[in-house]
Scaffold this active site. Sequence first.
Site, PDB file in Angstrom:
ATOM      1  N   GLY A 141       0.568   7.609  -1.235  1.00 62.21           N
ATOM      2  CA  GLY A 141       1.178   6.295  -1.150  1.00 62.21           C
ATOM      3  C   GLY A 141       0.305   5.365  -0.338  1.00 62.21           C
ATOM      4  N   CYS A 242      -4.249  -6.927  -6.268  1.00 62.69           N
ATOM      5  CA  CYS A 242      -2.924  -7.155  -6.859  1.00 62.69           C
ATOM      6  C   CYS A 242      -1.837  -7.009  -5.796  1.00 62.69           C
ATOM      7  CB  CYS A 242      -2.676  -6.161  -7.987  1.00 62.69           C
ATOM      8  SG  CYS A 242      -3.826  -6.260  -9.384  1.00 62.69           S
ATOM      9  N   GLU A 367       4.537  -1.324  -0.804  1.00 61.77           N
ATOM     10  CA  GLU A 367       3.407  -2.263  -0.741  1.00 61.77           C
ATOM     11  C   GLU A 367       2.854  -2.383   0.684  1.00 61.77           C
ATOM     12  OE1 GLU A 367       4.299  -5.822  -2.962  1.00 61.77           O
ATOM     13  OE2 GLU A 367       5.290  -4.629  -4.504  1.00 61.77           O
TER      14      GLU A 367
END
Length: 388
Positions: A141, A242, A367
Amino acid sequence: MHQTDVTALIDFDSLLSEEERLIQRTVREFVTERVRPHVSAWFEEGVSPRELAVEMGALGLLGMHLQGYGCAGTTAVAYGLACLELEAGDSGLRSFVSVQGSLAMYSIHAYGSEEQKQQWLPRLASGQAIGCFGLTEPDFGSNPAGMRTRAERHGDDWVLNGSKMWITNGSLADVATVWARTEDGIRGFLVPRGTKGFTSTDVHQKLSLRASTTSALSFDDVRLPASAMLPHARGLSGPLGCLDEARFGIVFGAMGAARDCLETTLEYAATRVQFDRPIAGFQLTQAKLADMSVELYKGLLLALHLGRLKDAGSIVPEQISVGKLNNVREAITIARTCRTILGGSGITLEYPVLRHANNLESVLTYEGTSEVHQLAVGRALTGMSAYQ
């Protein structure tokens, strides 16, 4: 002074242009009419209505900060304000728009070929197609550089093997942007739904983001043509670029959840009577409301400042880390504190505060965890990396 629009106290609207206020008002009305009456049921049932994609596409919300190909081409601040209003409805709704526009669409817009842009962006902008973004893996992650998903050349084709986890919109998506290790470094590939060997499985029994679809993606000898590769992204700079786009939306969005909690709590405290008077008149309640409002104001001003920097083309990733770290951390604290003012009523879906708090547990992690953003800020301050 009784104030249900808590941002009016600092006259936040005066800092916005007329167009920005109009966009924010339009999204707020959409959320009021189409989301608020149903979102508690969606959360309880664990569903995310696909038809909202077309409605949000018609409003120009999908990829709204991108130029051309059916995208609205708004400013970063306008996009942020839209995220704020969407997350005031539910973090899952903002997550959908964020993944669609700032991850799936942005990856194609920034790194795709002209043919890929023409094929996918107009459909994604209208909501006729849905996209997802496959970067996170079950064991990787915070460290995407360790990804195990691989793409190998077979003649003119690529063969993709591996898995991705915690993918928003995964089973809804018509196309997935998938990042994989190749002999030429990490590259991105567009994988349409229905491609042989590509399957998705939804994550169930969630306590957070229940009104959002979360999936695992699996790739078993998925054969892709050479034209599936995003030609202009090589290495981790592609997916990380992104993510910076998506994290920017979170900086605004988290403040939307916080504002909704505060406004709900102000209305409740004004009518909830204990000891023969509304609890809004008690000192401890007012102290909580004042402290939470101050943190909301600081977060809003930080978000707006970062939006102006982004529109000026001068923002850097560490500044976005400051915004996400502060605003999500403060938003979840506000949601939890509001719950204490609502007492027992605060644990039900009749009021949104614990739903927001639960959702923000995911926003705190995805994120970039708070810890990773702390280290990003620490590296910017000291010039030394603590996680390498």
